[in-house]
Scaffold this motif. Structure first.
Motif, PDB file in Angstrom:
ATOM      1  N   PRO A 452       0.809  -1.223   0.000  1.00  0.00           N
ATOM      2  CA  PRO A 452       0.000   0.000   0.000  1.00  0.00           C
ATOM      3  C   PRO A 452       0.837   1.265   0.000  1.00  0.00           C
ATOM      4  CG  PRO A 452      -0.069  -1.085   2.141  1.00  0.00           C
ATOM      5  CD  PRO A 452       0.606  -2.032   1.214  1.00  0.00           C
ATOM      6  N   ARG A 453       0.360   2.257  -0.740  1.00  0.00           N
ATOM      7  CA  ARG A 453       1.107   3.500  -0.912  1.00  0.00           C
ATOM      8  C   ARG A 453       1.349   4.227   0.412  1.00  0.00           C
ATOM      9  NH1 ARG A 453       1.257   5.807  -6.061  1.00  0.00           N
ATOM     10  NH2 ARG A 453       2.586   7.343  -5.053  1.00  0.00           N
ATOM     11  N   TYR A 454       0.410   4.111   1.336  1.00  0.00           N
ATOM     12  CA  TYR A 454       0.550   4.903   2.557  1.00  0.00           C
ATOM     13  C   TYR A 454       1.764   4.479   3.375  1.00  0.00           C
ATOM     14  CZ  TYR A 454      -1.134   1.341   5.884  1.00  0.00           C
ATOM     15  OH  TYR A 454      -1.264   0.221   6.683  1.00  0.00           O
ATOM     16  N   LYS A 455       2.260   3.247   3.153  1.00  0.00           N
ATOM     17  CA  LYS A 455       3.432   2.783   3.882  1.00  0.00           C
ATOM     18  C   LYS A 455       4.744   3.212   3.223  1.00  0.00           C
ATOM     19  CE  LYS A 455       1.457  -1.317   6.117  1.00  0.00           C
ATOM     20  NZ  LYS A 455       1.617  -2.777   6.331  1.00  0.00           N
ATOM     21  N   LEU A 456       4.661   3.713   2.004  1.00  0.00           N
ATOM     22  CA  LEU A 456       5.870   4.033   1.245  1.00  0.00           C
ATOM     23  C   LEU A 456       6.301   5.480   1.392  1.00  0.00           C
ATOM     24  CD1 LEU A 456       5.050   2.100  -2.053  1.00  0.00           C
ATOM     25  CD2 LEU A 456       6.406   1.336  -0.101  1.00  0.00           C
ATOM     26  N   GLY A 457       5.476   6.280   2.014  1.00  0.00           N
ATOM     27  CA  GLY A 457       5.835   7.683   2.182  1.00  0.00           C
ATOM     28  C   GLY A 457       5.548   8.488   0.927  1.00  0.00           C
ATOM     29  N   ALA A 458       5.679   9.812   1.053  1.00  0.00           N
ATOM     30  CA  ALA A 458       5.423  10.696  -0.076  1.00  0.00           C
ATOM     31  C   ALA A 458       6.377  10.372  -1.217  1.00  0.00           C
ATOM     32  CB  ALA A 458       5.586  12.149   0.352  1.00  0.00           C
ATOM     33  N   HIS A 459       5.823  10.269  -2.421  1.00  0.00           N
ATOM     34  CA  HIS A 459       6.572  10.007  -3.653  1.00  0.00           C
ATOM     35  C   HIS A 459       7.103   8.580  -3.739  1.00  0.00           C
ATOM     36  CE1 HIS A 459       6.320  14.280  -4.280  1.00  0.00           C
ATOM     37  NE2 HIS A 459       7.047  14.531  -3.201  1.00  0.00           N
ATOM     38  N   GLY A 460       6.855   7.741  -2.740  1.00  0.00           N
ATOM     39  CA  GLY A 460       7.318   6.359  -2.826  1.00  0.00           C
ATOM     40  C   GLY A 460       6.412   5.541  -3.732  1.00  0.00           C
ATOM     41  N   ASP A 619      -7.278  -3.044   7.843  1.00  0.00           N
ATOM     42  CA  ASP A 619      -5.904  -2.633   8.136  1.00  0.00           C
ATOM     43  C   ASP A 619      -5.944  -1.698   9.343  1.00  0.00           C
ATOM     44  OD1 ASP A 619      -3.399  -1.334   8.189  1.00  0.00           O
ATOM     45  OD2 ASP A 619      -3.130  -1.608   6.034  1.00  0.00           O
ATOM     46  N   GLU A 620      -5.605  -2.228  10.499  1.00  0.00           N
ATOM     47  CA  GLU A 620      -5.736  -1.473  11.740  1.00  0.00           C
ATOM     48  C   GLU A 620      -4.845  -0.224  11.744  1.00  0.00           C
ATOM     49  OE1 GLU A 620      -7.876  -2.039  14.008  1.00  0.00           O
ATOM     50  OE2 GLU A 620      -8.596  -4.057  13.540  1.00  0.00           O
ATOM     51  N   ILE A 621      -3.649  -0.323  11.190  1.00  0.00           N
ATOM     52  CA  ILE A 621      -2.746   0.827  11.170  1.00  0.00           C
ATOM     53  C   ILE A 621      -3.314   1.936  10.292  1.00  0.00           C
ATOM     54  CG2 ILE A 621      -0.444   1.618  10.475  1.00  0.00           C
ATOM     55  CD1 ILE A 621       0.622  -1.132  11.176  1.00  0.00           C
ATOM     56  N   LEU A 622      -3.830   1.569   9.132  1.00  0.00           N
ATOM     57  CA  LEU A 622      -4.396   2.568   8.235  1.00  0.00           C
ATOM     58  C   LEU A 622      -5.656   3.191   8.832  1.00  0.00           C
ATOM     59  CD1 LEU A 622      -4.294   4.045   5.568  1.00  0.00           C
ATOM     60  CD2 LEU A 622      -5.447   2.112   4.480  1.00  0.00           C
ATOM     61  N   LEU A 623      -6.470   2.383   9.503  1.00  0.00           N
ATOM     62  CA  LEU A 623      -7.665   2.932  10.151  1.00  0.00           C
ATOM     63  C   LEU A 623      -7.275   3.918  11.250  1.00  0.00           C
ATOM     64  CD1 LEU A 623     -10.176  -0.057  10.505  1.00  0.00           C
ATOM     65  CD2 LEU A 623      -9.976   1.650   8.705  1.00  0.00           C
ATOM     66  N   GLN A 624      -6.254   3.589  11.996  1.00  0.00           N
ATOM     67  CA  GLN A 624      -5.793   4.496  13.052  1.00  0.00           C
ATOM     68  C   GLN A 624      -5.361   5.830  12.441  1.00  0.00           C
ATOM     69  OE1 GLN A 624      -2.179   3.244  14.969  1.00  0.00           O
ATOM     70  NE2 GLN A 624      -2.536   4.492  16.796  1.00  0.00           N
ATOM     71  N   GLN A 625      -4.664   5.771  11.306  1.00  0.00           N
ATOM     72  CA  GLN A 625      -4.192   6.999  10.668  1.00  0.00           C
ATOM     73  C   GLN A 625      -5.348   7.825  10.123  1.00  0.00           C
ATOM     74  OE1 GLN A 625      -0.953   6.786   7.939  1.00  0.00           O
ATOM     75  NE2 GLN A 625       0.178   5.270   9.087  1.00  0.00           N
ATOM     76  N   VAL A 626      -6.335   7.178   9.505  1.00  0.00           N
ATOM     77  CA  VAL A 626      -7.421   7.933   8.895  1.00  0.00           C
ATOM     78  C   VAL A 626      -8.328   8.552   9.963  1.00  0.00           C
ATOM     79  CG1 VAL A 626      -9.218   6.145   8.618  1.00  0.00           C
ATOM     80  CG2 VAL A 626      -8.934   7.891   6.858  1.00  0.00           C
ATOM     81  N   LEU A 627      -8.501   7.879  11.087  1.00  0.00           N
ATOM     82  CA  LEU A 627      -9.276   8.455  12.188  1.00  0.00           C
ATOM     83  C   LEU A 627      -8.557   9.677  12.758  1.00  0.00           C
ATOM     84  CD1 LEU A 627     -10.519   5.280  14.115  1.00  0.00           C
ATOM     85  CD2 LEU A 627     -11.874   6.810  12.680  1.00  0.00           C
ATOM     86  N   PHE A 628      -7.259   9.568  12.923  1.00  0.00           N
ATOM     87  CA  PHE A 628      -6.471  10.696  13.419  1.00  0.00           C
ATOM     88  C   PHE A 628      -6.584  11.882  12.461  1.00  0.00           C
ATOM     89  CE2 PHE A 628      -2.451  13.048  13.417  1.00  0.00           C
ATOM     90  CZ  PHE A 628      -2.395  13.473  14.742  1.00  0.00           C
ATOM     91  N   ASP A 629      -6.437  11.623  11.153  1.00  0.00           N
ATOM     92  CA  ASP A 629      -6.526  12.700  10.169  1.00  0.00           C
ATOM     93  C   ASP A 629      -7.907  13.347  10.163  1.00  0.00           C
ATOM     94  OD1 ASP A 629      -3.940  12.209   9.494  1.00  0.00           O
ATOM     95  OD2 ASP A 629      -4.354  11.227   7.578  1.00  0.00           O
ATOM     96  N   ALA A 630      -8.941  12.530  10.363  1.00  0.00           N
ATOM     97  CA  ALA A 630     -10.301  13.071  10.383  1.00  0.00           C
ATOM     98  C   ALA A 630     -10.480  14.051  11.543  1.00  0.00           C
ATOM     99  CB  ALA A 630     -11.315  11.928  10.480  1.00  0.00           C
ATOM    100  N   VAL A 631      -9.927  13.715  12.696  1.00  0.00           N
ATOM    101  CA  VAL A 631     -10.061  14.577  13.875  1.00  0.00           C
ATOM    102  C   VAL A 631      -9.251  15.861  13.706  1.00  0.00           C
ATOM    103  CG1 VAL A 631      -9.528  14.764  16.338  1.00  0.00           C
ATOM    104  CG2 VAL A 631     -10.563  12.665  15.441  1.00  0.00           C
ATOM    105  N   VAL A 632      -8.007  15.718  13.252  1.00  0.00           N
ATOM    106  CA  VAL A 632      -7.124  16.876  13.148  1.00  0.00           C
ATOM    107  C   VAL A 632      -7.618  17.871  12.100  1.00  0.00           C
ATOM    108  CG1 VAL A 632      -4.800  17.600  12.485  1.00  0.00           C
ATOM    109  CG2 VAL A 632      -5.097  15.646  14.003  1.00  0.00           C
ATOM    110  N   THR A 633      -8.182  17.370  11.020  1.00  0.00           N
ATOM    111  CA  THR A 633      -8.609  18.262   9.924  1.00  0.00           C
ATOM    112  C   THR A 633     -10.047  18.738  10.071  1.00  0.00           C
ATOM    113  OG1 THR A 633      -9.312  16.392   8.530  1.00  0.00           O
ATOM    114  CG2 THR A 633      -7.023  17.131   8.317  1.00  0.00           C
ATOM    115  N   ALA A 634     -10.764  18.273  11.069  1.00  0.00           N
ATOM    116  CA  ALA A 634     -12.182  18.618  11.217  1.00  0.00           C
ATOM    117  C   ALA A 634     -12.455  20.126  11.285  1.00  0.00           C
ATOM    118  CB  ALA A 634     -12.758  17.924  12.452  1.00  0.00           C
ATOM    119  N   PRO A 635     -11.633  20.944  11.968  1.00  0.00           N
ATOM    120  CA  PRO A 635     -11.937  22.379  12.051  1.00  0.00           C
ATOM    121  C   PRO A 635     -11.925  23.106  10.708  1.00  0.00           C
ATOM    122  CG  PRO A 635     -10.362  21.737  13.755  1.00  0.00           C
ATOM    123  CD  PRO A 635     -10.480  20.579  12.828  1.00  0.00           C
TER     124      PRO A 635
END
Length: 832
Positions: A452-460, A619-635
């Motif tokens: 999955p792309r999210y594990k490869l970092g930006a531009h990976g 994918d528990e790691i990806l779910l953790q990341q997307v939940l975090f992003d949802a909270v941080v970007t909510a405002p």
């Protein structure tokens, strides 16, 4: 008009101030940074560990491919056992579901023969095609009689595969099409479908012509094709001969080697560049041979011995460059065969066993020729069949024909895993009876999802290549092109070398290491607009056909950060109307359970997190990341709404996207002037160019006696060069004059402060255009016949001592119209 550099500098400063003011106000970046600062105590930062990731992904891919291979092995075992206990019945009467005829009724409303009721239902997993997942059905080409005793016995025997098809699919719900291609000509496909003929009402698909069948049925081979172009071959005979050569070429793949020689009273290579050698039978070279064969003309008197001697010389030289396995000479002529005994004694005895096989090409339809040409594959398969060597093969990438015709899904590159099926009956052992080939398709997109792309970092990014260095999957592989309003596959889409995509790998360091099966890291420039990239690669030790690699970047994208928020808090923000997640990513595996297949990824995530679908694999790691992003970007939603922006969006590394659109009027102002000041030359080896020439209109049948000519512009693969721009960040401003075609332009380049932008002002009185280029003859020849490092297949079945050499091709006669002479050359001790 001279452009004052000081004026451009003022413009750049003004633009910088405006951009920063606009970005600060409207992007919400300051607000987002503040929110991240607030949650900083729960953020964990990790370095992207490329060495660990590449091995982890390789293991995942290995397990996936291993699962497919086990499914195919179960099919092969079942088919062989079914045949062992089946007694051939020449008068067998048996109704089966013919894929072309199912659900077809006559005028009285009754189902026609072999076309009974066959329930079909649209299925998401099978590209939204209407299928029957409870049974398979049978496709028979138009040139094969669907009630021939061999067909009926084979279909009856292979009914045993139905239960295994279903069982395999239950064990591995990610399986796609499973099938059995019979040597008799029928094709059993699961799940069953309604087969659609072409526009002429013909079913031309013959499973025995497909790469997966041919590669599983034979070992790698060196083929020399000799074609008689003497005066006696004029007219229809030459037309048949050309078609026969094309059919032989279509049976070859990238592990085979080939050359084509035309002869009269002298020997002429159809491609002088390939004189005295064999070339890899990749798609480029096969198509090149076809074009040259089409231009052959007849004259003179046939003298075949010179041509046969030259063929033996080529094959002798091929010991260091060819497949190092099977060798054969294909002789296409209308004349009586000369005595080859002296030629064999000179070149072939006593080290090799050589026999003749004359295959009569009878009838006036091209399909009859195809049927006879395919016989040579059964000859070459006999040593493997007698020894019961069940080699599993993986094919080169290809476009799935069913997907291509259905238009129900985007075109996908596929690979197939296949395995031969042999007769185990004692009375047939010395004859080496190949019953057919079983296989299954694997979309390469599904393979790449395991990295999955999210594990490869930006531009990976990750990629796959074959043992020959050809790309199976790569972000810069462009297999399609636009022709008018249609999207079409390029003629050479599956023979693009890794060196043509990783263009900074000038010394082939990466390619060579991967093909050799080495592991480790290399530092190379990559095409992405970033700093130095690190290519990390590893071989799939379990499967010698695929090699997996990936690219990571140093600097931006080198680190990943993780934040931990509660499921309740994350779910609340995840379900806001301005938010989506990447549906092409796999957050939760929706393809395992049929009940989940109609769920979007966002729906699947929500149902899993709320406990409504606890059986989903996510994918528990990806779910953790997307939940975090949802909270941080909510405002940002409320912030953007208050500004009444025309549109605004934010994308995160977890695949989350926030988009807000204001339903107001929008005006855009742009300048069309584009130019590259500091010119470098870049090349595109996957380009398509127009080539205007005459060719026959429509789809000309093989034996057409007349046809009209019209001028059309065909798109064909080409190399193009185009100007590029390499920017040195230490240069804040510069100006100069640069030539562009027949004119020249003045330009001023100025860095825009506090940004990664540059401002370029140029005169707009002439344009630079893309140019196609031709290598000179020597360079072009060297490129065509160059043999880059490749890893040879591990298995070779060239000879078996139980095989009777006199039975090389079976009995036959010489046809009135044309004869194909097949000479088998077996090496007693083949070297790999």
């Amino acid at each position: 008009m001279k452009i004052p550099p000081e004026t451009v500098q003022k413009w750049a400063i003004t633009i910088s101030e405006q951009i920063n003011a606009i970005a600060s106000k409207y992007s919400g970046a300051v607000l987002l940074q503040k929110k991240l600062k607030d949650v900083e105590p729960i953020i964990r930062i990790e370095d992207v560990d490329g060495a660990r990731l590449v091995l982890e992904f390789a293991d995942e891919i290995e397990r996936m491919l291993g699962s497919k291979m086990k499914s195919v092995k179960r099919l092969a075992d079942t088919a062989e056992d079914a045949d062992l206990y089946h007694e051939y019945n020449a008068s067998l009467q048996f109704d089966y579901f013919n894929a072309l005829l199912v659900n077809t009724m006559d005028e009285e409303g009754n189902f026609i023969e072999l076309g009974g009721e066959f329930p079909l239902e649209e299925n998401e997993h099978f590209n939204k095609l209407s299928v029957n997942t409870l049974m398979s059905d049978i496709q028979v080409p138009t040139n094969v009689y669907n009630k021939d005793p061999n067909i009926l016995n084979g279909v009856y025997m292979s009914e045993a595969l139905n239960d295994v098809f279903i069982s395999n699919f239950q064990k591995d719900p990610t399986l796609t099409w499973q099938y059995f291609g019979s040597s008799a000509g029928f094709f059993r496909l699961y799940p069953g479908i309604k087969w659609t003929p072409d526009s002429n009402g013909v079913v031309s698909f013959d499973c025995r012509n497909r790469n997966w069948y041919i590669q599983a049925a034979t070992s790698p081979k060196d083929i020399v094709i000799l074609v008689d172009v003497s005066g006696s071959m004029k007219g229809l005979k030459m037309t048949i001969a050309k078609h026969t050569i094309n059919t032989i070429l279509d049976t070859l793949g990238e592990n085979d080697f080939v050359n084509v020689i035309a002869y009269t009273d002298y020997v002429r290579y159809v491609e002088p560049c390939f004189k005295g050698t064999l070339v890899q039978a990749d798609l480029d070279n096969r198509e090149h041979f076809k074009l040259l064969v089409e231009e052959l003309h007849v004259k003179g008197e046939a003298k075949v011995k010179k041509a046969v001697k030259e063929s033996f010389r080529i094959l002798a030289r091929a010991n260091g460059q060819g497949s190092l396995c099977n060798q054969a000479i294909m002789l296409i002529t209308d004349g009586a065969m000369e005595d080859f005994q002296s030629v064999f004694e000179e070149f072939n005895w006593p080290d090799k066993k050589v026999t003749h096989n004359l295959l009569a090409l009878q009838g006036m339809e091209d399909i009859a020729y195809d049927e006879n040409v395919m016989e040579y594959l059964h000859v070459l398969s006999r040593p493997m069949v007698i020894n019961h060597d069940h080699d599993i093969i993986w094919t080169e990438a290809y476009m799935d024909s069913v997907l291509f015709k259905s238009k129900a899904h985007s075109l996908l590159l596929m690979t197939s895993v296949a395995m031969p099926v042999f007769s185990k009956k004692k009375e047939t052992l010395s004859h080496g009876i190949l019953l057919g080939v079983v296989g299954t398709d694997v979309p390469l997109l599904e393979v790449m999802k395991l990295a999955p792309r999210y594990k490869l970092g930006a531009h990976g990014y990750a990629f796959l290549i074959t043992n020959n260095g050809y790309i199976l999957a790569h972000p810069d592989l462009r297999p399609l092109y636009i022709d008018g309003k249609k999207l079409k596959p390029k003629p050479n889409y599956n023979s693009v070398d890794l060196s043509e995509a990783e263009w900074e790998d000038t010394e082939d360091s990466l390619r060579t290491a991967m093909v050799k099966g080495e592991t480790g890291t290399l530092t190379l420039d990559v095409r992405a607009a970033v700093d130095k990239g690190v290519s990390v690669f590893a071989i799939l030790t379990y499967q010698p056909y695929f090699v997996f690699g990936m690219v990571l970047t140093r600097g931006h994208g080198q680190y990943m950060f993780f934040g931990n928020v509660s499921v309740e808090e994350g779910l609340h923000d995840l379900q806001q109307p301005d938010l989506t997640i990447a549906d092409e990513w796999t957050y939760c595996e929706t393809d395992i359970d049929p009940h989940h297949r109609k769920l979007t990824q966002l729906q699947a995530v929500v149902r899993y997190l709320t406990g409504k679908e606890p059986d989903l694999e996510c994918d528990e790691i990806l779910l953790q990341q997307v939940l975090f992003d949802a909270v941080v970007t909510a405002p940002l939603e409320a912030y953007w709404t208050a500004l009444m922006l025309t549109s605004a969006f934010l994308g995160t590394r977890s695949g989350l996207m926030r988009v807000i659109r204001y339903a107001g009027s929008e005006k855009r102002v742009g300048n069309n002037a584009v130019y590259c000041p500091t010119r470098v030359t870049l090349y595109d080896y996957q380009a398509m160019c127009k080539n205007a020439h005459h060719h026959t209109s429509g789809a000309r049948p093989l034996l057409s006696v007349s046809h009209r000519q019209k001028k059309v512009e065909l798109m064909q693969p080409c190399n193009t060069e185009y100007p590029g721009f390499m920017y040195d960040t230490s240069i804040r401003e510069t100006n100069s004059i640069i030539k562009c075609g027949r004119c020249q332009k003045m330009f001023v380049l100025q860095q825009v402060p506090n940004s990664n932008l540059v401002m370029l002002v140029v005169q707009a009185d002439c344009d630079c255009i893309l140019n196609s280029f031709e290598h000179n003859a020597t360079v072009k020849c060297n490129r065509m016949k160059s043999q880059k490092i490749r890893r040879r297949p591990e298995s070779c079945h060239a000879y078996h001592h139980h095989e009777n050499a006199k039975d090389c091709g079976g009995a036959c006669g010489i046809a009135v119209s044309l004869t194909l002479c097949f000479i088998c050359l077996w090496q007693l001790k083949p070297e790999i």
